[in-house]
Design a protein around this motif. Sequence first.
Motif, mmCIF file in Angstrom:
data_model
loop_
_atom_site.group_PDB
_atom_site.id
_atom_site.type_symbol
_atom_site.label_atom_id
_atom_site.label_comp_id
_atom_site.label_asym_id
_atom_site.label_seq_id
_atom_site.Cartn_x
_atom_site.Cartn_y
_atom_site.Cartn_z
ATOM 1 N N ASP A 53 6.994 1.298 11.217
ATOM 2 C CA ASP A 53 7.735 2.319 10.459
ATOM 3 C C ASP A 53 8.580 1.597 9.424
ATOM 4 N N GLU A 54 8.350 1.892 8.154
ATOM 5 C CA GLU A 54 9.053 1.161 7.100
ATOM 6 C C GLU A 54 10.576 1.284 7.221
ATOM 7 N N ASP A 55 11.063 2.347 7.866
ATOM 8 C CA ASP A 55 12.506 2.515 8.034
ATOM 9 C C ASP A 55 13.128 1.395 8.858
ATOM 10 N N THR A 56 12.340 0.766 9.725
ATOM 11 C CA THR A 56 12.876 -0.283 10.588
ATOM 12 C C THR A 56 12.299 -1.649 10.237
ATOM 13 N N CYS A 57 11.801 -1.782 9.008
ATOM 14 C CA CYS A 57 11.211 -3.045 8.558
ATOM 15 C C CYS A 57 12.070 -3.709 7.494
ATOM 16 N N ALA A 58 11.847 -5.011 7.311
ATOM 17 C CA ALA A 58 12.494 -5.752 6.223
ATOM 18 C C ALA A 58 11.683 -5.528 4.948
ATOM 19 N N THR A 59 12.316 -4.990 3.930
ATOM 20 C CA THR A 59 11.604 -4.644 2.693
ATOM 21 C C THR A 59 10.906 -5.852 2.087
ATOM 22 N N ASN A 60 11.601 -7.013 2.045
ATOM 23 C CA ASN A 60 10.995 -8.188 1.409
ATOM 24 C C ASN A 60 9.858 -8.773 2.239
ATOM 25 N N PHE A 61 9.743 -8.349 3.501
ATOM 26 C CA PHE A 61 8.618 -8.785 4.317
ATOM 27 C C PHE A 61 7.406 -7.895 4.081
ATOM 28 N N MET A 62 7.632 -6.621 3.815
ATOM 29 C CA MET A 62 6.532 -5.671 3.712
ATOM 30 C C MET A 62 5.764 -5.793 2.399
ATOM 31 N N ILE A 63 6.483 -6.015 1.294
ATOM 32 C CA ILE A 63 5.821 -5.925 -0.008
ATOM 33 C C ILE A 63 6.588 -6.709 -1.069
ATOM 34 N N ARG A 64 5.835 -7.274 -2.033
ATOM 35 C CA ARG A 64 6.413 -7.840 -3.253
ATOM 36 C C ARG A 64 5.601 -7.284 -4.414
ATOM 37 N N ASP A 65 6.225 -6.463 -5.238
ATOM 38 C CA ASP A 65 5.467 -5.822 -6.304
ATOM 39 C C ASP A 65 5.193 -6.798 -7.444
ATOM 40 N N ALA A 66 4.388 -6.340 -8.408
ATOM 41 C CA ALA A 66 3.932 -7.202 -9.504
ATOM 42 C C ALA A 66 5.095 -7.725 -10.325
ATOM 43 N N ARG A 67 6.104 -6.903 -10.540
ATOM 44 C CA ARG A 67 7.242 -7.343 -11.349
ATOM 45 C C ARG A 67 8.009 -8.474 -10.661
ATOM 46 N N MET A 68 8.220 -8.348 -9.359
ATOM 47 C CA MET A 68 8.940 -9.398 -8.639
ATOM 48 C C MET A 68 8.113 -10.680 -8.610
ATOM 49 N N GLN A 69 6.783 -10.537 -8.459
ATOM 50 C CA GLN A 69 5.927 -11.719 -8.458
ATOM 51 C C GLN A 69 5.949 -12.413 -9.817
ATOM 52 N N ALA A 70 6.100 -11.629 -10.887
ATOM 53 C CA ALA A 70 6.161 -12.218 -12.219
ATOM 54 C C ALA A 70 7.463 -12.985 -12.425
ATOM 55 N N HIS A 83 9.752 15.395 7.392
ATOM 56 C CA HIS A 83 8.542 16.200 7.543
ATOM 57 C C HIS A 83 7.712 15.802 8.765
ATOM 58 N N GLY A 84 8.186 14.814 9.543
ATOM 59 C CA GLY A 84 7.507 14.509 10.801
ATOM 60 C C GLY A 84 6.759 13.199 10.877
ATOM 61 N N LYS A 85 6.937 12.317 9.885
ATOM 62 C CA LYS A 85 6.211 11.033 9.903
ATOM 63 C C LYS A 85 6.618 10.190 11.113
ATOM 64 N N SER A 86 7.902 9.955 11.253
ATOM 65 C CA SER A 86 8.373 9.115 12.357
ATOM 66 C C SER A 86 8.184 9.806 13.703
ATOM 67 N N THR A 87 8.238 11.136 13.707
ATOM 68 C CA THR A 87 8.000 11.878 14.958
ATOM 69 C C THR A 87 6.597 11.623 15.474
ATOM 70 N N LEU A 88 5.623 11.600 14.563
ATOM 71 C CA LEU A 88 4.248 11.301 14.949
ATOM 72 C C LEU A 88 4.136 9.870 15.461
ATOM 73 N N LEU A 89 4.739 8.924 14.750
ATOM 74 C CA LEU A 89 4.643 7.529 15.163
ATOM 75 C C LEU A 89 5.327 7.306 16.517
ATOM 76 N N GLN A 90 6.459 7.963 16.726
ATOM 77 C CA GLN A 90 7.159 7.821 18.008
ATOM 78 C C GLN A 90 6.324 8.371 19.162
ATOM 79 N N ALA A 91 5.587 9.442 18.901
ATOM 80 C CA ALA A 91 4.696 9.971 19.929
ATOM 81 C C ALA A 91 3.573 8.979 20.225
ATOM 82 N N LEU A 92 3.081 8.301 19.179
ATOM 83 C CA LEU A 92 2.018 7.321 19.371
ATOM 84 C C LEU A 92 2.512 6.114 20.155
ATOM 85 N N GLN A 93 3.748 5.684 19.906
ATOM 86 C CA GLN A 93 4.213 4.460 20.567
ATOM 87 C C GLN A 93 4.408 4.639 22.067
#
Length: 504
Positions: A293-310, A201-211
């Motif tokens: 852009d989350e598509d080019t990020c390491a998932t475990n670096f971006m977030i740890r949800d409550a269940r994983m923290q538990a 829907h254009g999320k990365s297209t917008l970010l690429q224009a910004l970069q």
Amino acid sequence: IQNVALVDFITRAFSDVLSGGSGTDWTAAAAGGGWSGSKGGDLKIDTPGQYVLPRSSVVATKEFVEARMTLALPARGRSIEGYRAAEIVGEGLKQAVHSALRYEALDKAALKAHIEAVVDQDALRKQLDAKGLCAFVGNGSVLPRKSGVDDRPMTKADEPNLVLFASPATMEVSIDLPHAGTVRGMGIKKGISLIIGGGFHGKSTLLQALQVGVYDKVKGDGRELVSCDPAAVKIRAEDGRYIQRTDVSPFINNLPFGQDTTCFSTGDASGSTSQAANIVEAMEAGATTFLVDEDTCATNFMIRDARMQALVAPEKEPITAFIQKVGPLFSQKGVSTVMVIGGTGDFFELADTVIMMEKYAAVDMTEEARKIAASMPSGLPAAARSADFGNIRARKIKHDGLASTGKVSSKSMRCILYGDTEIELTFVEQLVEVTQARAIADILQMLGDRGSFADGKTTMADILTKLDKLLLDMPPAEGIGLDSVSRFKNPAGYYALPRRFEIA
């Protein structure tokens, strides 16, 4: 900035004439048949793409205009073809000079429009900070490109459903420009901004224009009114990258066996460690906005949800997730973040702005996101939102660590051959021309020389500031800024200015 635009325009005109704009293509080398066949004979100048960058291909002053090009002398075996060389210089070069270096021969209206467009873009970018913005996207901008390998703007002929950008009414701001007058568009405020929406829907297209909003573009590119904080850096994971003595402690701690993360080195970084290093190195160079852009990020670096923290207690996890640092990154360090997020809503409660892309149309969903965050808490501890970001140890660079062990070359935008080392540039996403990579290669060699800025006492930030002074503050009309990094100490026509962030 007018001189930069003028030099760029003349370079384009000269390149067009050489490549057949006047009837004969002087850039075509003879293929030759074997050893005795005719070879060479191509006359070339730096050929720019969509971006208007400070270049060394042309020098323009009040007294003269100087164009710099290369000529592969035509030859058969070991013998130069003198008559053919004379034809190239006497006809091709003479024709190019008359058609591109004389004001009378240029399209004066196109030249004026080119310079005015660049001046307006520069003025727009310089107004962002005072208006509290980290980015601006003008109404009517064309964000999509023809393809992944063609950076020209998409047209209705390419895609009948092409959508021109329009700002949500709640985010629309106006900015006055010297030539275009008042322009309107979406202002992205400093802070934490999310770009959400469904896939395609254009999320990365917008970010690429910004970069690439850190650069000026040619008139007609479609993104002339897409502007970004000039100190904006695209952040991503780079599995396998080399890290040398970098302080990653704001994100990585408590490693097994007590490994020090304030001076961390590895020849094969993981996705999370590489992303942490990229953030720290960008901050060391002076970045004030991160594009993620989350598509080019390491998932475990971006977030740890409550269940994983538990299940895995925080004291057993060396990684402090980005979601816990993005708040103090802005409140304590003044670094904004614009982030494409499609897989988690945990960032909602931290966001200052939420933009949804729906069929390439932007919608302000900030209030809706806040209501969802309030009704469905993420489980992020309140202490994490106000945690201390931490300090970053400044690195000092020694020249001998940058000395090349052999030949240095950069024939593409994605790789520098630096002696026995191959420097991979594929993930340095804000490089836009191979001439920038060539400049970086020679800047590294210059820093590797004895007596350079890299004396083991000067910090990386100070070295980059000195390079800025050397490359930018010299009078551009004299052409000595970029020329100063040439290994041969002669005028060099194959450089375009890289930013300090790409050099670092």
